[in-house]
Scaffold this motif. Structure first.
Motif, mmCIF file in Angstrom:
data_model
loop_
_atom_site.group_PDB
_atom_site.id
_atom_site.type_symbol
_atom_site.label_atom_id
_atom_site.label_comp_id
_atom_site.label_asym_id
_atom_site.label_seq_id
_atom_site.Cartn_x
_atom_site.Cartn_y
_atom_site.Cartn_z
ATOM 1 N N ARG A 19 0.621 -1.260 0.560
ATOM 2 C CA ARG A 19 0.299 0.161 -0.147
ATOM 3 C C ARG A 19 0.776 0.799 -0.216
ATOM 4 N N PHE A 20 -0.069 2.092 -0.221
ATOM 5 C CA PHE A 20 0.579 3.792 -0.567
ATOM 6 C C PHE A 20 0.354 4.907 0.807
ATOM 7 N N VAL A 303 -4.670 10.734 -11.598
ATOM 8 C CA VAL A 303 -3.976 12.044 -10.753
ATOM 9 C C VAL A 303 -3.777 10.447 -9.162
ATOM 10 N N LEU A 304 -2.400 11.582 -9.194
ATOM 11 C CA LEU A 304 -1.550 10.398 -8.093
ATOM 12 C C LEU A 304 -2.000 10.116 -7.040
ATOM 13 N N LEU A 309 -2.060 4.085 -6.774
ATOM 14 C CA LEU A 309 -0.479 3.608 -7.331
ATOM 15 C C LEU A 309 -0.772 2.166 -6.933
ATOM 16 N N ALA A 310 -1.590 1.946 -6.127
ATOM 17 C CA ALA A 310 -1.705 0.708 -6.042
ATOM 18 C C ALA A 310 -2.287 -0.491 -7.125
ATOM 19 N N LYS A 324 3.483 2.139 -22.053
ATOM 20 C CA LYS A 324 3.807 3.107 -20.485
ATOM 21 C C LYS A 324 2.306 3.832 -20.344
ATOM 22 N N LEU A 325 2.305 3.782 -18.989
ATOM 23 C CA LEU A 325 1.285 4.006 -17.895
ATOM 24 C C LEU A 325 1.637 4.915 -16.462
ATOM 25 N N ALA A 326 0.441 6.740 -16.695
ATOM 26 C CA ALA A 326 2.255 7.689 -16.179
ATOM 27 C C ALA A 326 0.852 8.627 -15.511
ATOM 28 N N PHE A 327 1.036 9.283 -14.421
ATOM 29 C CA PHE A 327 -0.126 9.641 -13.338
ATOM 30 C C PHE A 327 0.313 11.133 -13.832
ATOM 31 N N ARG A 328 -0.803 11.890 -13.530
ATOM 32 C CA ARG A 328 -0.311 13.938 -13.537
ATOM 33 C C ARG A 328 -0.262 14.050 -11.476
#
Ligand SMILES: NC(=O)c1ccc[n+]([C@@H]2O[C@H](COP(=O)([O-])OP(=O)(O)OC[C@H]3O[C@@H](n4cnc5c(N)ncnc54)[C@H](OP(=O)(O)O)[C@@H]3O)[C@@H](O)[C@H]2O)c1
Length: 329
Positions: A19-20, A303-304, A309-310, A324-328
């Motif tokens: 987890r985060f 959004v991160l 993220l998990a 690829k996978l990305a977050f803002r």
């Protein structure tokens, strides 16, 4: 001088590393060669999932795109307000934070035509693809290249660079309809299936051997096939650490060479050519702006935040990523 307010970082939970959680932290102070970057977007790579369990309480994330907000006394190539993209340094804290410090020698100017989300998905995979092709394989015009695991983050850029810059015959591997289509879109001349007999599929294309092999996935599983397919005097590079010792003797008769590519080596050991990563990223940014290379982003993860993220870590570690996978932020 850097601002002194606190910043928000998304760290691996100290009590449960699957987890985060967000934490407030002091803003890191840039060292002499460092930039302090306001992070606008980050991407997730398999390395994040591999080191997560060993980094409780730490921020992960090594790809970032953002804006320089402060810099160290020795910084020469950037100033406040510059937009940058980079893949960071495995020995330092990750980029999943609102502010992040990074050595300017491994930072490039962000491609002007890409937004931060698309830019963040490029650096780590582009550096790996570039260094693997041009520093390790030392590929040559007119030769043949086999890319194993061609639809992943790295493979997608290996195929693009090899086809568009070096004009080799590129054979990419993919095992599903979606990944096969993607590898063709990246520019491969041929797509073969890594879950079926590769020598037989290459023979059907009229190829007994290939001059170069770029192994992006499964070094152990593919080693014997690579030894069979490599041409006499050919070169193989792999970017994945093996789980077992490799039977290197199988390359002896063909005097074929095998090398490793690890894009973190230069920053980890502060090698004399460390600043070549800035040059590579600037060149990649130009190629993206000129339309020679295209973005490999396939998943805008939003959004991160901790749960997302998990979930992204589960997706990336599935081994089924396309691009690829990305977050803002
Ligand atoms: N050394 C370095 O500097 C460096 C840098 C970046 C990444 N890496 C490592 O390189 C690996 C790949 O990274 P990535 O970001 O490109 O990964 P990725 O995006 O997760 O790769 C996913 C792709 O792998 C393919 N694949 C799955 N199993 C395979 C198999 N047995 N044989 C061949 N292909 C297979 C899948 O294709 P199908 O769905 O078609 O099967 C999928 O498209 C990871 O282990 C990563 O940690 C190393």
């Amino acid at each position: 001088m850097a601002p002194t307010q606190t910043q928000k970082a998304l760290v691996v939970s100290p009590t449960d590393t699957s987890r985060f959680e967000f934490v407030e932290r002091e803003v890191p102070q840039p060292g002499p060669y460092d930039l302090l970057v306001e992070v606008k977007a980050v991407s997730v790579n398999p390395v994040d999932t591999k080191v997560r369990a060993r980094r409780p309480g730490k921020a992960l994330g090594w790809d970032a795109s953002g804006v320089v907000v402060a810099r160290g006394s020795e910084v020469k190539c950037f100033r406040e307000g510059d937009e940058v993209f980079y893949a960071g340094d495995l020995t330092r804290e990750g980029t999943n934070a609102s502010l992040h410090v990074v050595d300017e020698r491994i930072v490039g100017h962000k491609p002007r035509k890409l937004d931060h989300l698309h830019a963040a998905s490029i650096p780590l995979t582009a550096l790996t693809a570039w260094e693997g092709l041009y520093e390790q394989l030392r590929v040559e015009q007119g030769k043949t290249l086999l890319v194993i695991g061609a639809a992943g983050g790295v493979g997608s850029l290996v195929v693009q660079l090899a086809r568009r810059l070096t004009k080799m015959t590129v054979i990419g591997t993919a095992s599903r309809d979606t990944t096969r289509e993607w590898v063709k879109k990246m520019g491969a001349d041929h797509v073969v299936n890594h879950r079926e007999n590769l020598p037989a599929q290459l023979a059907a294309l009229g190829l007994k051997n290939v001059d170069f092999i770029f192994c992006c996935v499964g070094t152990d599983a593919h080693f014997e096939t690579m030894a069979e397919l490599i041409a006499p005097g050919g070169r193989i590079v792999s970017i994945v650490e093996p789980e077992q010792p490799l039977p290197m003797g199988k390359l002896f008769g063909k005097r074929a060479s095998f090398s490793w590519e690890l894009m973190f080596t230069k920053s980890m050991y502060k090698t004399p050519d460390m600043a070549s990563q800035q040059t590579i990223l600037d060149r990649v940014a130009d190629l993206l702006d000129e339309g020679v290379l295209t973005s490999t982003l396939t998943v805008d993860a939003g959004v991160l935040e901790p749960a997302a993220l998990a979930e992204a870590h589960r997706t990336v570690s599935s081994g089924k990523m396309v691009g690829k996978l990305a977050f803002r932020l």
